[in-house]
Design an enzyme around this catalytic site. Structure first.
Site, mmCIF file in Angstrom:
data_model
loop_
_atom_site.group_PDB
_atom_site.id
_atom_site.type_symbol
_atom_site.label_atom_id
_atom_site.label_comp_id
_atom_site.label_asym_id
_atom_site.label_seq_id
_atom_site.Cartn_x
_atom_site.Cartn_y
_atom_site.Cartn_z
ATOM 1 N N ILE A 6 -5.184 12.391 24.329
ATOM 2 C CA ILE A 6 -5.153 13.810 23.991
ATOM 3 C C ILE A 6 -5.895 14.592 25.080
ATOM 4 O O ILE A 6 -7.024 15.058 24.872
ATOM 5 C CB ILE A 6 -5.759 14.096 22.595
ATOM 6 C CG1 ILE A 6 -5.084 13.249 21.528
ATOM 7 C CG2 ILE A 6 -5.612 15.585 22.249
ATOM 8 C CD1 ILE A 6 -5.665 13.420 20.134
ATOM 9 N N PRO A 7 -5.284 14.719 26.262
ATOM 10 C CA PRO A 7 -5.931 15.523 27.302
ATOM 11 C C PRO A 7 -5.954 16.986 26.858
ATOM 12 O O PRO A 7 -5.002 17.472 26.248
ATOM 13 C CB PRO A 7 -5.044 15.308 28.525
ATOM 14 C CG PRO A 7 -3.737 14.854 27.995
ATOM 15 C CD PRO A 7 -4.002 14.169 26.692
ATOM 16 N N HIS A 8 -7.050 17.654 27.140
ATOM 17 C CA HIS A 8 -7.178 19.037 26.703
ATOM 18 C C HIS A 8 -8.074 19.813 27.655
ATOM 19 O O HIS A 8 -8.893 19.234 28.359
ATOM 20 C CB HIS A 8 -7.732 19.113 25.276
ATOM 21 C CG HIS A 8 -9.005 18.339 25.092
ATOM 22 N ND1 HIS A 8 -9.025 16.973 24.907
ATOM 23 C CD2 HIS A 8 -10.298 18.732 25.097
ATOM 24 C CE1 HIS A 8 -10.279 16.565 24.790
ATOM 25 N NE2 HIS A 8 -11.075 17.614 24.900
ATOM 26 N N GLY A 9 -7.868 21.111 27.666
ATOM 27 C CA GLY A 9 -8.671 21.971 28.521
ATOM 28 C C GLY A 9 -8.699 23.383 27.984
ATOM 29 O O GLY A 9 -8.034 23.709 27.005
#
Length: 150
Positions: free
Chosen positions: A62-65
């Site tokens: 779950i890459p997030h930014g």
């Protein structure tokens, strides 16, 4: 904020990718919009990964930014035809998300909801067996509605 609120801006796709950076580039391209461009989103996703991998186990990441130009969260679920290296782990289900910079509680709540949903082995398997991107989106919306009806 719940995943349902994010779904209007969620896309899904089935594709191939070789590694984490390729996945982050694809995610940033798909998450880009008028308010926030691909380069800014890619920088944010990469910056978060430098703090530690967003791979959760069970083939999930779950890459997030965060991005100051966004006025609402955006997300994309990518199912890979073959697992790709994501740090030290191979993943085949990637939910990439970008949220407005001012989101703090909402960001954490969305991450918690995603982690809970992807923690369900039956849900993961259903996503892996879905025939196409439309079926993936249906699973995201249907499974969420079922979970809250119970």
């Amino acid at each position: 904020m719940s995943l349902t609120d994010l779904l209007a801006a969620v896309r899904t796709e089935v594709r191939t990718a070789a590694d984490r950076d390729t996945l982050l580039q694809i995610a940033a391209e798909r998450l880009a919009c008028r308010q926030c461009g691909q380069a800014e989103l890619l920088a944010s996703l990469r910056e978060r990964e430098t703090l530690g991998s967003t791979a959760l186990g069970h083939g999930i990441a779950i890459p997030h930014g965060r991005a100051p130009g966004l006025d609402r969260p955006r997300g994309i679920l990518i199912r890979l035809q073959t697992p790709a290296e994501f740090g030290d782990e191979a993943v085949d289900l990637v939910f990439a998300m970008a949220v407005p910079s001012h989101y703090t509680h909402e960001h954490l709540a969305l991450l918690a909801e995603l982690a809970e949903r992807f923690g369900d082995a039956g849900f993961r398997e259903a996503l892996r067996q879905a025939p196409d991107a439309d079926a993936l989106l249906t699973l995201l919306t249907h499974s969420h509605a079922q979970a809250h009806a119970a």
